[in-house]
Design an enzyme around this catalytic site. Sequence first.
Site, mmCIF file in Angstrom:
data_model
loop_
_atom_site.group_PDB
_atom_site.id
_atom_site.type_symbol
_atom_site.label_atom_id
_atom_site.label_comp_id
_atom_site.label_asym_id
_atom_site.label_seq_id
_atom_site.Cartn_x
_atom_site.Cartn_y
_atom_site.Cartn_z
ATOM 1 N N LYS A 4 0.831 -1.210 0.000
ATOM 2 C CA LYS A 4 0.000 0.000 0.000
ATOM 3 C C LYS A 4 0.862 1.255 0.000
ATOM 4 O O LYS A 4 0.626 2.182 -0.781
ATOM 5 C CB LYS A 4 -0.941 0.002 1.200
ATOM 6 C CG LYS A 4 -1.912 1.178 1.201
ATOM 7 C CD LYS A 4 -2.816 1.164 2.416
ATOM 8 C CE LYS A 4 -2.089 1.627 3.649
ATOM 9 N NZ LYS A 4 -2.988 1.797 4.818
ATOM 10 N N ASP A 14 -6.674 1.485 0.847
ATOM 11 C CA ASP A 14 -6.737 1.603 2.306
ATOM 12 C C ASP A 14 -8.154 1.252 2.754
ATOM 13 O O ASP A 14 -8.960 0.751 1.971
ATOM 14 C CB ASP A 14 -6.338 3.018 2.744
ATOM 15 C CG ASP A 14 -7.351 4.069 2.315
ATOM 16 O OD1 ASP A 14 -8.270 3.767 1.519
ATOM 17 O OD2 ASP A 14 -7.232 5.220 2.782
#
Length: 214
Positions: free
Chosen positions: A120, A138
């Site tokens: 991420k 997220d």
Amino acid sequence: MNKAIRHEIFTRWQNDNPNPKTELEYSTPFELLIAVLLSAQSTDVGVNKATRKLYPVANTPQAIIDLGIDTLKSYVKTIGLYNTKAENIIKTCNMLVELHNSIIPDNREALEALPGVGRKTANVVLNTAFGHPVMAVDTHIFRVGNRTKIAPGKNVLDVEKKLLKTIPKEFLVDAHHWMILHGRYVCTARKPKCGSCLIEDLCEFKEKTEIDSY
């Protein structure tokens, strides 16, 4: 959710916010990387408060190293998990100096080799600093992808893959920011503000609310 509906969703977001930006404050790829490392399980507001004091003092890998771990911790101690984050930042800065001439690499493999940098975080840096058409999923994007049915998936990687496959290419670079902002301010976790949502008529969420506050 078909191709035409997805295209209309992203068209509306683009018309409403043509140049979406991260809410993390930064002026260089290195500052962005450090901010993202600090942001895990923390708010952008909290990270910005810390980096506004840190970056005028140290905003390069060598400068962070020169601060030392204890001084670095004093700047980021208001952020959750600051001990671990500070240790990873020092290790990352050492690797950047030794392996990359203090320059942030713009490829996933090199980024993910840095301490504390997962998929991420790498995606955020690749997208926001270098304009790569990638998706950093997220909690906000995971929720929006599933709730709207733009890209439902059991885990973040499922959602990421579906978004990359189904988002029209012309929207892909900015899609990450539009979806985060939508999840943060409109399609919120507990009480989504469906009554003031730009895509309410296109969204497939069955339990829509009538909250109009934006």
